[in-house]
Design an enzyme around this catalytic site. Structure first.
Site, PDB file in Angstrom:
ATOM      1  N   GLU C  73       0.843  -1.199   0.000  1.00 53.75           N
ATOM      2  CA  GLU C  73       0.000   0.000   0.000  1.00 53.75           C
ATOM      3  C   GLU C  73       0.879   1.250   0.000  1.00 53.75           C
ATOM      4  O   GLU C  73       1.841   1.354   0.743  1.00 53.75           O
ATOM      5  CB  GLU C  73      -0.878   0.006   1.260  1.00 53.75           C
ATOM      6  CG  GLU C  73      -1.865   1.146   1.362  1.00 53.75           C
ATOM      7  CD  GLU C  73      -2.958   1.065   0.302  1.00 53.75           C
ATOM      8  OE1 GLU C  73      -3.276  -0.048  -0.134  1.00 53.75           O
ATOM      9  OE2 GLU C  73      -3.463   2.139  -0.108  1.00 53.75           O
ATOM     10  N   THR C 112       9.366   2.616  -1.136  1.00 52.10           N
ATOM     11  CA  THR C 112       9.185   3.240   0.175  1.00 52.10           C
ATOM     12  C   THR C 112       9.933   4.562   0.259  1.00 52.10           C
ATOM     13  O   THR C 112       9.432   5.534   0.859  1.00 52.10           O
ATOM     14  CB  THR C 112       9.689   2.283   1.279  1.00 52.10           C
ATOM     15  OG1 THR C 112       8.998   1.044   1.147  1.00 52.10           O
ATOM     16  CG2 THR C 112       9.459   2.859   2.662  1.00 52.10           C
ATOM     17  N   ASP C 134      17.876  -6.568  -2.869  1.00 55.22           N
ATOM     18  CA  ASP C 134      18.352  -6.276  -4.234  1.00 55.22           C
ATOM     19  C   ASP C 134      19.539  -5.319  -4.264  1.00 55.22           C
ATOM     20  O   ASP C 134      20.209  -5.208  -5.287  1.00 55.22           O
ATOM     21  CB  ASP C 134      17.208  -5.681  -5.066  1.00 55.22           C
ATOM     22  CG  ASP C 134      16.007  -6.601  -5.144  1.00 55.22           C
ATOM     23  OD1 ASP C 134      16.189  -7.822  -5.014  1.00 55.22           O
ATOM     24  OD2 ASP C 134      14.892  -6.095  -5.316  1.00 55.22           O
ATOM     25  N   GLU C 229      17.346 -12.532 -12.388  1.00 61.29           N
ATOM     26  CA  GLU C 229      15.968 -12.650 -12.883  1.00 61.29           C
ATOM     27  C   GLU C 229      15.605 -11.543 -13.870  1.00 61.29           C
ATOM     28  O   GLU C 229      14.723 -11.703 -14.700  1.00 61.29           O
ATOM     29  CB  GLU C 229      14.973 -12.637 -11.715  1.00 61.29           C
ATOM     30  CG  GLU C 229      14.997 -11.332 -10.913  1.00 61.29           C
ATOM     31  CD  GLU C 229      13.954 -11.286  -9.783  1.00 61.29           C
ATOM     32  OE1 GLU C 229      13.113 -12.172  -9.686  1.00 61.29           O
ATOM     33  OE2 GLU C 229      14.014 -10.329  -8.987  1.00 61.29           O
ATOM     34  N   VAL C 263      13.173 -18.288  -0.972  1.00 61.87           N
ATOM     35  CA  VAL C 263      14.079 -18.608   0.138  1.00 61.87           C
ATOM     36  C   VAL C 263      15.166 -17.553   0.290  1.00 61.87           C
ATOM     37  O   VAL C 263      15.755 -17.408   1.356  1.00 61.87           O
ATOM     38  CB  VAL C 263      14.738 -20.000  -0.014  1.00 61.87           C
ATOM     39  CG1 VAL C 263      13.691 -21.099   0.065  1.00 61.87           C
ATOM     40  CG2 VAL C 263      15.525 -20.111  -1.293  1.00 61.87           C
TER      41      VAL C 263
END
Lengths: 338, 338, 338, 338
Positions: C73, C112, C134, C229, C263
């Site tokens: 949110e 954030t 990250d 990824e 994980v």
């Protein structure tokens, strides 16, 4: 006496410890000569070997994989004609003679046990050792590799708890095990899984969804679902993905899935597996020394023993409804799918 | 039905998992009410308790130590007069009534089993669960805590290999186990120890020194000696220090020692211990449900079962010469002291 | 003074350690009152809080996830009308007054930081702390969570080596990192990866295939390919799966892939992350004490410092060609795709 | 160009990764020939070497210890006469010529840096790499081995928490570090230590005892005291034992101690150390390639760089009062002894 060791099928933690166990006992205790055969049964066809000595196997106890290499090559092809089979038989028998081997130790899973039995039937002196993370070999209480795999899977589940809890999610984790649910059952209980799905026990998505809804109502922040790769799904879909999607559809709660994959097979064996592998290896040397061939080494209670390869052949050890862990798991509130 | 749980004696990994196992089975399966008794038997004397619910025991599976606290306080002092003993008996019986407890689960080692037996004899409904890293409780194949302790000790031995090898040293590591050699035996084999000394088997420094000299002559870079804390030494000296000094004196080879200490008792339980602790906990609830009191939960092969507290009382489970691990360890060339 | 702490975005190891760090420094050092705001910015809209005390944050150092919960949110929706935004602004300002908060600590990743900047611009006293596995937040040398994630990924790569070697395979492992290659770069080097593919550096399947063929020719038993990824693929396919398939097609060598998944985000933080999280938390309390608002805590060399939220806003920290690890990685023979 | 690598002094995790890093960069990038020198400076005196190739250093990244062996032998004895020193000088210079070495990489701690400087002054082409778990080498932000040792010590402290808490004890743990407090400082903060004693900061038992009494009064179940081996004690007593006894005497609270010992130096390096070791190794090859001799490789911020051996010589990097971790540790309530 001269013996050969070969490792066949999928790799698993503890194979090298077994090679060390066989070799050390054979050399130290019985004065045998030991050679390693490369690449599984392929090395038997190609006469591809290396000598193993007390010094060369030193340090193998803790290493993952197999120093001898492995392959899925079988000594006898399923679709071979009788003539082809006879030719193979001759080739193998000749090669064993050429290498001067009095006996062969075959380390592997169910496929390897089957091949070992066939080699035994054509007159070779065979002792086999069961090896698989899946724990599904008939005739032994446990296989090495299994405890390590369960440990890795449990650590992964431990990690998922914190993410699941922070995000108030359902987390589905798919673990290995082939057609058996042993890894899912043990890691599910050890990791505090709330729902555990095994290939051997039917499951019903409605029941599972109700259990999940109930948990959230009672104030639990999250739910962990441990799924064996071998459970039934629709349209050939992968276990974890299928279950996660069904749950999210039925409950409307955010659901994520993780497929643990190959990390379950690799790395240094656990203490339990190192000891089991070492003991099984040493026992194989004992069997050869007393010319007790055609046998698979096995664990019975806390004793290492052996069982006829004929008894093991073509059988699988699966989880059953009356398994103690299933029964006791239910008592503490774990849902097994129905 | 209302039951109390207390944990007594030295802490070990898996106690919290047991508390969770008893509570979940008692609540989910039998609708019992559960309270935790604080500080071992002391909490029975002081009526110091807390309610345990399905939510409050959630998450305990992986945590070390005991949330209930523990003490070495015994219900009956050894040197108490008959009058003092009678008073204690009355106090405890009254307290159990005041707390409204129909049964008490006592989780602990050998001392706790003895106390549990005494409480059983004065008429309380007792079920006990064995718990110790030392694995020396009579009547069970294994205690939880042991596999974790062996894992920690083995990891330590793994680390010592690289230092010993780089410096061409003898490394002596002293592990716990009280009067039993179980931790030394298992971690010694799993860690690739070359010499393993157990309290149950005599050792001779001359033999050990010869084995070490031989190893260096054969080209081994180092030697690992695993020593149980309980072995015999001279003048009350500590095991590891004594053995290291003797070896250095006899062989002239640089020898170092490490005492592993309290790290062996702490932290998160291994997967094996989590499962064993959970199952034993669930079984304790079963025994209470069927009013099968005066029993200690135990492991037999792969089944959880129980044994009379009377049978367990005042007995120790020790390593014997014909132990399979000792026999097979010798085959792969491990020296057990003679 | 009374301060609030909220955690927002994806969870990562070290958040709880930060909450503890802020709280302990605020309480012990400055006598502040501290409340935790639940579920990220959602808790600011709902006034959903709990008091945090020195005792209640004790033990948080080692736990994964966030005890405050998190959500994705945002305080201000992207597509909101000006009117809606003004209403939100009023609601949040009112709520902060109602809660009596003199300052708010926002712990989160890039999203954030952006939200924290917006709250700062509407006049709230904001201090933010960067948090992401990250490592892609602009303005800080490192974020906590990253070292733990790299550790987990490296351990997984370690395990794959043994399987890859036993089967003479190419193993592709896909690790997290969003649009940045930091996890792939660090775990790839630490895990002994032979080929490392990052979103920031182009790659060419032909080059990669040639490198792999060359390695097998030289006698290497296997090749490990670490893939972020976020790398470019065709038709929206997943990174690991795409690369594995391309390699197998081009080289004809058996290639398997593993997607490490969730994980990487969970479990206990590494020692490095525990220290970084604790220090950043303590520094946030310092900034508040000296009313130095509108800042993000950051790491510069071995010092904890701060940077203006305006500078951080809307920027990403990515791997560049001249990164020391890339340059040195190439020197030791790692292929980065071209 | 032909270069030699030697490892000297106490072993530590990451040495093998450094040997691999130097070799791979030297061979792949500059086409150099590389030999390993056995047993530290002793191998220089004895011409005891082995060739190192790209294949022979493969797999070294994760292994503990040093494959080259190590010794505490110095090239120049402290008490040697001038004549003896000249003779040594001639011997070493001759040997280096015989081996055909254009440069030597010396990997070691403070003693090794001093010896490397001396060899540099007699005209040899030296590049050194700092290596110690103690992190006390001047001129580099960090040494490899340190992060691994801190990790092991922190894991041990984690374990002690559960035992200390269950028994309501004070637990004292003595960690390594020689005359520096780096390991105690970092593991103490990462492990949640309540009191941390460093050789560089004075401590007062009365203050410590008061802190402990206060903690128990406030309701904390236990206190963890992390002690560097190098702190001042009375009568030459060991750090942990001395502090534990003093605390128990002053507070009357049950206090136990653990000496962590050699396990801190062994085993596989952490991801951080693997990367640092690899980068430092690669940089050493760069320095040699550009004939930038008489330098020690170092870490500065996030860059690998180098510093003159003359600057490093005879200096120690110690913890100071204004160290950021000490300052911030105090803020969160850690007692540093006074």
């Amino acid at each position: 006496m001269k013996i050969g060791i070969l490792t066949s099928g999928g790799d698993c933690p503890g194979i090298n410890a077994t090679i060390r166990g066989v070799s050390k006992a054979a050399i130290n205790c019985y004065g045998m000569e030991v050679v390693g055969i490369h690449g599984g049964f392929q090395g038997l066809l190609d006469i591809d070997t290396e000598p193993l000595t007390s010094m060369s196997v030193s340090g193998l106890l803790t290493s993952g994989g197999t120093i001898l290499g492995t392959s899925r090559e079988k000594p006898f092809k399923k679709k071979a004609t009788d003539e082809e089979k006879n030719e193979r038989k001759r080739l193998i028998t000749d090669n064993v003679k050429k290498m001067g081997l009095d006996a062969i130790v075959c380390i592997g899973g169910n496929g390897t046990q089957k091949s070992a039995y066939k080699l035994s039937k054509i007159g070779l002196n065979i002792v086999s050792i069961p090896k698989t993370i899946d724990n599904d070999v008939w005739g032994t209480d446990q296989t090495f590799g299994f405890d390590t795999a369960v440990g890795i899977a449990t650590e992964a589940i431990d990690r998922l708890h914190s993410t699941a809890s922070s995000h108030r999610r359902v987390m589905v984790i798919e673990v290995m095990g082939h057609k058996a649910g042993w890894i899912a059952l043990h890691s599910g209980i050890a990791g505090g899984g709330d729902i555990i799905l095994l290939p051997e026990l039917d499951y019903d998505i409605n029941t599972i969804s109700r259990v999940i809804m109930d948990r959230f109502k009672k104030g639990h922040t999250h739910t962990i679902v441990v799924v064996a790769e071998g459970i039934k799904t629709m349209n050939g879909r992968k276990a974890g993905e299928f279950v996660a999607q069904q749950i999210e559809f039925e409950t409307g709660i955010e659901t994520r899935q993780t497929v643990l994959g190959y990390v379950q097979r690799g790395g240094s064996p656990s203490t339990y597996d190192r000891i089991l592998a070492t003991r099984m290896g040493a026992h194989a040397a004992d069997l050869i020394a007393r010319k007790d061939f055609g046998k698979m080494v096995c664990l019975r209670g806390d004793k290492i023993s052996s069982i006829s390869l004929e008894d093991v052949n073509d059988r699988l050890k699966l989880v059953t409804e009356d398994n103690d862990l299933v029964v006791q798991g239910r008592r503490i509130g774990i849902c097994f799918g129905k």
